[in-house]
Design a protein around this motif. Structure first.
Motif, PDB file in Angstrom:
ATOM      1  N   GLU A 270       1.144   4.103  -2.908  1.00 27.15           N
ATOM      2  CA  GLU A 270       0.940   5.587  -2.593  1.00 27.15           C
ATOM      3  C   GLU A 270       2.280   6.343  -3.105  1.00 27.15           C
ATOM      4  O   GLU A 270       1.964   7.515  -3.726  1.00 27.15           O
ATOM      5  CB  GLU A 270       0.653   5.753  -1.350  1.00 27.15           C
ATOM      6  CG  GLU A 270      -0.829   5.151  -0.701  1.00 27.15           C
ATOM      7  CD  GLU A 270      -1.161   5.280   0.689  1.00 27.15           C
ATOM      8  OE1 GLU A 270      -0.139   5.636   1.445  1.00 27.15           O
ATOM      9  OE2 GLU A 270      -2.128   4.976   1.107  1.00 27.15           O
ATOM     10  N   TYR A 271       3.187   5.864  -2.809  1.00 25.56           N
ATOM     11  CA  TYR A 271       4.645   6.619  -3.171  1.00 25.56           C
ATOM     12  C   TYR A 271       4.615   6.807  -4.729  1.00 25.56           C
ATOM     13  O   TYR A 271       4.956   7.727  -5.230  1.00 25.56           O
ATOM     14  CB  TYR A 271       5.610   6.066  -2.538  1.00 25.56           C
ATOM     15  CG  TYR A 271       6.997   6.727  -2.941  1.00 25.56           C
ATOM     16  CD1 TYR A 271       7.526   7.753  -2.113  1.00 25.56           C
ATOM     17  CD2 TYR A 271       7.853   6.203  -3.983  1.00 25.56           C
ATOM     18  CE1 TYR A 271       8.594   8.430  -2.557  1.00 25.56           C
ATOM     19  CE2 TYR A 271       8.906   6.885  -4.348  1.00 25.56           C
ATOM     20  CZ  TYR A 271       9.525   8.034  -3.427  1.00 25.56           C
ATOM     21  OH  TYR A 271      10.529   8.363  -3.800  1.00 25.56           O
TER      22      TYR A 271
ATOM     23  N   ARG B  99       2.301   6.651  -6.850  1.00 24.77           N
ATOM     24  CA  ARG B  99       1.439   7.538  -7.684  1.00 24.77           C
ATOM     25  C   ARG B  99       1.847   8.916  -7.370  1.00 24.77           C
ATOM     26  O   ARG B  99       1.729   9.802  -8.298  1.00 24.77           O
ATOM     27  CB  ARG B  99      -0.071   7.345  -6.980  1.00 24.77           C
ATOM     28  CG  ARG B  99      -0.655   5.868  -7.352  1.00 24.77           C
ATOM     29  CD  ARG B  99      -1.885   6.038  -7.175  1.00 24.77           C
ATOM     30  NE  ARG B  99      -2.242   5.736  -5.623  1.00 24.77           N
ATOM     31  CZ  ARG B  99      -2.234   4.457  -4.981  1.00 24.77           C
ATOM     32  NH1 ARG B  99      -2.094   3.242  -5.731  1.00 24.77           N
ATOM     33  NH2 ARG B  99      -2.401   4.359  -3.885  1.00 24.77           N
ATOM     34  N   ARG B 100       2.287   9.238  -6.376  1.00 24.27           N
ATOM     35  CA  ARG B 100       2.724  10.609  -5.815  1.00 24.27           C
ATOM     36  C   ARG B 100       4.094  11.052  -6.723  1.00 24.27           C
ATOM     37  O   ARG B 100       4.415  12.228  -7.025  1.00 24.27           O
ATOM     38  CB  ARG B 100       3.191  11.028  -4.429  1.00 24.27           C
ATOM     39  CG  ARG B 100       2.107  10.831  -3.492  1.00 24.27           C
ATOM     40  CD  ARG B 100       2.094  11.306  -2.146  1.00 24.27           C
ATOM     41  NE  ARG B 100       3.560  10.879  -1.704  1.00 24.27           N
ATOM     42  CZ  ARG B 100       3.355   9.711  -0.819  1.00 24.27           C
ATOM     43  NH1 ARG B 100       2.108   9.063  -0.517  1.00 24.27           N
ATOM     44  NH2 ARG B 100       4.352   9.028  -0.203  1.00 24.27           N
TER      45      ARG B 100
ATOM     46  N   ARG C  11       0.796  -1.272   0.087  1.00 22.91           N
ATOM     47  CA  ARG C  11       0.032   0.149  -0.053  1.00 22.91           C
ATOM     48  C   ARG C  11       0.762   1.248   0.010  1.00 22.91           C
ATOM     49  O   ARG C  11       0.629   2.340  -0.816  1.00 22.91           O
ATOM     50  CB  ARG C  11      -0.939   0.115   1.172  1.00 22.91           C
ATOM     51  CG  ARG C  11      -1.771   1.272   1.394  1.00 22.91           C
ATOM     52  CD  ARG C  11      -2.520   1.006   2.746  1.00 22.91           C
ATOM     53  NE  ARG C  11      -1.801   1.184   3.810  1.00 22.91           N
ATOM     54  CZ  ARG C  11      -1.030   2.445   4.281  1.00 22.91           C
ATOM     55  NH1 ARG C  11      -1.249   3.632   3.726  1.00 22.91           N
ATOM     56  NH2 ARG C  11      -0.244   2.371   5.431  1.00 22.91           N
ATOM     57  N   LEU C  12       1.869   1.233   0.920  1.00 18.31           N
ATOM     58  CA  LEU C  12       2.723   2.536   0.822  1.00 18.31           C
ATOM     59  C   LEU C  12       3.628   2.784  -0.260  1.00 18.31           C
ATOM     60  O   LEU C  12       3.893   3.613  -0.795  1.00 18.31           O
ATOM     61  CB  LEU C  12       3.685   2.286   2.127  1.00 18.31           C
ATOM     62  CG  LEU C  12       3.025   2.222   3.523  1.00 18.31           C
ATOM     63  CD1 LEU C  12       3.932   1.686   4.552  1.00 18.31           C
ATOM     64  CD2 LEU C  12       2.361   3.819   3.717  1.00 18.31           C
TER      65      LEU C  12
END
Length: 537
Positions: A95-96, A98-99, A91-92
């Motif tokens: 998210e990273y 995508r950023r 998950r982390l």
């Protein structure tokens, strides 16, 4: 010009009741005087006065084992140390990604030993999440890493290297190859941003100097040269982990790289969490596995012999008991050849030194070998249900990181964080040393504080007798702290499981420290000064 700090408390064995300290300003600033406020005002009527408003002044800390660029990459990037499961890691990472939609995904810190299902991320996991994007996710100990297919494919021959696995995290030489490829994918701007972020964090943490443990398989020579060229208020003391076989080669490397010694993370073995530490008996949770030996006794002896002849600090990363035995036996042969005084004057040091016996500690103490150790390892992985017990079984795990044993045998101690493996907050390090999971292995707060200040300066070759203290004539390297509860909350404490070797009565004039109980909030750094120059606050 003199600066007079008053209205607080000063940690100094030279003047335990001091509430004020006078500092001569400038890049060569030194402690000029300690005492009480009223005397200070009379003695220095023209000084620039700073009201501490109850602040607590201590010698600044030294972190005796760091990896600056890797720390900064976690500070500004993807830090996975808080992940609670494999799914949480993914998950982390998602998210990273995508950023930050372009370039390498570099992450650090996952630790499956505390997860409900101790299953690390696989190559297929990363490929499904990131497609053809390269990704490198180091385990918390940085001795293994998960890597995507795109990153693996950029490394010729990795599939034939020791430690390779198609899906599981890579170890040993395969890991070193992939890590080097990941480093090469970082831009110079990314590396510089990371270094500045890490050193800024050190300054904010009350740390005035760090010992960078560099080497060919950690950051590479370019990383070290770039770090050495970086202008920053935090002092960087460098060590280079490359084995040599002659005094001439030792001098050549030290002169070329500008390092303090050929020590630090010169790997004899790996880490317990990655099952690469070199053991005398099998891992309890991996029958048939005794870890990895990266240097044999002959190579260890040759390096020690060459560095001793050249009067250069040598040292090794050494964790498992088989690795410790290899190094201690090699040291014995070098001592027999050169004599104990010649060995001691070099300041040879051993990093981590987690599995050492009483007899070995006694020999190390008699030879002046420095133990550069990380108390937070026990805080993270000790105890009956910790990673150490998983890997070794409870009986062997209880013998790990014996801080009190080392101190009792005269082994000089220097504390470090091994950041990014553990956090850089030095008060957490001191607290961990006072709250060891194994009965009889803890230190007093006073001894732990000394190992994180004066002891770490000495380990870095500064042996002027005053560095790491606040006494007249000492370098003006100090930190000002806000202590929860104010100056009245300072205390003199001994380890809970041993007899005190000095009085804990406030009237005894033993310098007091903040309360370091597990539930106690820790001090926060208001200002850090190194040799008279403010580097934070």
């Amino acid at each position: 010009m003199t600066t007079l700090l008053l209205g607080g408390r000063v940690y100094s064995a030279a003047m335990p009741d001091a509430t004020a300290v006078a500092i001569s300003d400038g890049p060569d600033g030194v402690v000029a005087w300690l005492g009480t406020d009223d005397v200070g005002r009379k003695q220095f009527p023209d000084a620039r006065v700073v009201d501490l408003d109850g602040g607590f002044v201590t010698p600044a800390f030294v972190d005796g084992h760091v990896h600056v660029t890797a720390t900064g990459l976690a500070v500004v990037g993807l830090d996975l140390r808080a992940a609670t499961s494999r799914e949480d890691v993914l998950r982390l990472v998602g998210e990273y990604a995508r950023r930050h939609p372009e370039g390498l995904v570099w992450g650090h810190g996952w630790d499956e030993s505390g997860w409900p299902e101790p299953t690390p991320p696989t190559t297929a996991d990363l490929d499904a999440l990131l497609g053809n994007r390269p990704a490198y996710l180091a385990r918390v100990d940085v001795h293994s890493a998960a890597a995507s297919t795109a990153l693996r494919a950029s490394v010729p021959g990795v599939d034939a290297a020791a430690g390779h696995h198609d899906q599981l995290p890579l170890t040993a030489h395969a890991h070193h190859l992939v890590r080097a490829a990941a480093r090469a994918a970082l831009t110079s701007d990314q590396r510089r941003e990371a270094r500045v972020a890490a050193l800024d964090l050190a300054a904010r943490s009350g740390v005035a100097a760090v010992h960078e443990c560099a080497g060919p398989d950690i950051g590479g020579v370019d990383d070290w040269r770039e770090l050495r060229a970086l202008a920053h208020g935090v002092e960087v003391v460098g060590y280079w982990g490359e084995a040599v076989a002659s005094a001439a080669r030792a001098r050549e490397l030290v002169d070329d790289l500008g390092v303090r010694g050929l020590a630090g993370d010169l790997f004899v073995d790996g880490a317990l969490g990655s099952r690469t530490a070199w053991l005398a008996e099998d891992y309890a949770d991996a029958p048939g596995c005794v870890g990895n030996a990266y240097l044999d006794g002959a190579a260890v002896e040759a390096h020690l012999d060459a560095c001793t002849e050249a009067r250069i600090t040598a040292g090794f990363h050494v964790i498992g008991d088989a690795a410790v035995t290899t190094v201690v036996d090699a040291l014995a042969r070098v001592v027999a050849r050169h004599g104990a005084p010649a060995v001691a004057r070099c300041g040879h040091r051993l990093e981590h030194l987690e599995m050492v016996s009483e007899a070995q500690a006694a020999r190390l103490g008699s030879w002046g070998i420095i133990a550069s150790v990380q108390p937070n390892f026990d805080a993270l992985w000790g105890g009956p249900n910790g990673m150490y017990a998983q890997r070794l079984g409870p009986q062997r795990a209880d013998r790990l990181n014996p801080l009190a044993l080392l101190a009792s045998q005269g082994v000089p101690l220097a504390f470090g964080s091994d950041t990014p493996v553990t956090g850089m907050n030095p008060w957490e390090t001191v607290r961990a040393a006072t709250a060891h999971h194994t009965a009889g292995s803890a230190l007093s707060a006073r001894a732990a504080f000394a190992a994180a200040t004066r002891g770490a300066w000495r380990a870095g070759g500064v042996r002027d007798g005053v560095a790491g203290t606040l006494a007249p004539g000492a370098p003006a390297t100090y930190a000002v702290w806000d202590v929860p509860g104010g100056p009245g909350a300072l205390e003199v404490a001994a380890p809970a499981d041993t007899a005190a070797r000095w009085s804990t009565d406030p009237r005894s004039r033993i310098p007091a420290l903040p309360r370091l109980a597990p539930d106690a909030p820790l001090p926060t750094c208001r200002q850090t000064v190194h040799r008279g120059v403010t580097i934070h606050g």
